[in-house]
Design a protein around this motif. Structure first.
Motif, short mmCIF file in Angstrom:
data_model
loop_
_atom_site.label_atom_id
_atom_site.label_comp_id
_atom_site.label_asym_id
_atom_site.label_seq_id
_atom_site.Cartn_x
_atom_site.Cartn_y
_atom_site.Cartn_z
N ILE A 171 57.91 114.29 -26.77
CA ILE A 171 59.11 113.45 -26.80
C ILE A 171 58.78 112.03 -26.37
N LEU A 172 57.91 111.89 -25.40
CA LEU A 172 57.57 110.58 -24.86
C LEU A 172 56.77 109.74 -25.85
N THR A 173 56.10 110.36 -26.80
CA THR A 173 55.33 109.61 -27.79
C THR A 173 56.06 109.46 -29.12
N SER A 174 57.21 110.13 -29.27
CA SER A 174 57.93 110.05 -30.54
C SER A 174 59.28 109.35 -30.41
N GLU A 175 59.73 109.09 -29.18
CA GLU A 175 61.00 108.41 -28.98
C GLU A 175 60.81 107.17 -28.10
N ALA A 176 61.86 106.36 -28.08
CA ALA A 176 61.80 105.10 -27.32
C ALA A 176 61.76 105.39 -25.82
N VAL A 177 60.83 104.76 -25.14
CA VAL A 177 60.69 104.87 -23.68
C VAL A 177 60.77 103.47 -23.10
N THR A 178 61.68 103.27 -22.17
CA THR A 178 61.83 101.98 -21.50
C THR A 178 61.08 102.02 -20.18
N ASN A 179 60.07 101.16 -20.06
CA ASN A 179 59.29 101.08 -18.83
C ASN A 179 59.72 99.83 -18.08
#
Length: 309
Positions: A171-179
């Motif tokens: 999920i972390l590599t296929s969806e948007a992650v805000t850092n």
């Protein structure tokens, strides 16, 4: 136990041809056996050198220790399997069947563990490219929290209420992650509702003064502030305060409290949701329709009984 040893001895020594065949094979393949042992011994040192070389490269590239350990294990086992196949080939053992068997076995395992392998590969990508690290605050979907650890299958995020959320790496590599950790400054989006009967110019002036008095707000003079929407029950004023990332939550809570105090002091209404209901009645004697206008809020009810002409 004695019966087992007796049976094994009987099988091995009853027929002398077995020992003779083993002896003949050993002497005929002595050179190949020695060459295979030398190849395996040299190969082990070569694998160790390749692992150390990979570690030096990853250390210079500032790879995480978890990523380095995982990659070196992959290198070790992959090269070890290749070395064993080479040694078997030196002994004259056909390796084509072994390669086919390994391929079929790997295909079966891959199909059975497709999702797990996807998480595993995604975890490796996270460790290599480092979109976030342990301790960073990230947002994934509706989950916001601090990265506790990055594992090969899951990434553990600790939320503000101290819940550990396990998110699959795929999920972390296929969806948007805000850092949030990679930005030193952030904008706090504020929205304030005031009544239509209030002077919005005065309200904006009060808000600007509140933001200017808070030294943690970095853009009090250039802040974007103004009416953003005419709502059903209120005029909505938006403001965007720039702050240091570490001050985000504290400034947000502080400003909201100061705005409530200032609006109460200067008589700026924060309106409740309102509903207007129209009720029609019919006079049975004349057949005339009479209307009653009823305005209701959460705090009061106003009724207009004047008939409509």
């Amino acid at each position: 136990m004695d019966n087992i040893f007796y049976s094994a001895s009987e099988i091995l020594f009853k027929d002398a041809n077995v020992l003779i065949n083993i002896r003949d094979w050993f002497f005929s393949q002595a050179g190949n056996i020695l060459l295979a042992l030398i190849t395996f011994w040299v190969g082990r040192y070569a694998i160790k050198w390749v692992k150390n070389f990979a570690v030096r490269i990853m250390t210079k590239a500032s790879y995480d220790s978890a990523a380095m350990s995982f990659i070196t294990q992959i290198i070790n086992y992959a090269l070890l399997v290749g070395l064993i196949l080479i040694c078997l080939n030196v002994l004259g053992v056909p390796t084509t069947s072994f390669i086919a068997a390994f391929g079929a076995f790997g295909l079966g395992i891959g199909l059975a563990l497709q999702n797990n392998l996807s998480n595993l590969a995604s975890g490796l990508l996270i460790l290599i490219f480092k979109p976030f690290r342990a301790g960073h605050i990230i947002q994934v979907r509706d989950t916001i929290g601090s990265v506790k650890s990055i594992q090969f299958m899951y990434t553990i995020i600790t939320t503000r209420d101290q819940r550990n959320v396990y998110i699959p790496n795929s999920i972390l590599t296929s969806e948007a992650v805000t850092n949030i950790a990679y930005t030193t400054e952030r904008l706090i989006p504020f929205v304030f509702d005031i009544g239509y009967n209030n002077d919005h110019h005065e309200a904006i002036k009060i808000l600007k003064k509140i933001f200017a008095n808070d030294k943690r707000v970095l853009n009090p003079k250039t802040m974007e502030i103004g009416i953003s929407e005419f709502g059903d029950n209120s005029v909505r004023i938006a403001a965007y305060a720039r702050v240091k990332s570490r001050d985000f939550v504290d400034v947000k809570y502080s400003i909201m409290s100061d705005v409530k105090d200032a609006f109460d002091k200067y008589g700026i209404d924060i309106p409740y949701p309102q509903r207007v209901v129209h009720i029609q009645n019919v006079d049975n004697s004349t057949g005339e329709i009479k209307g009653i206008k009823k305005k209701a809020t959460e705090t009061n009810v106003t009724i207009d009984d004047s008939p409509k002409s």
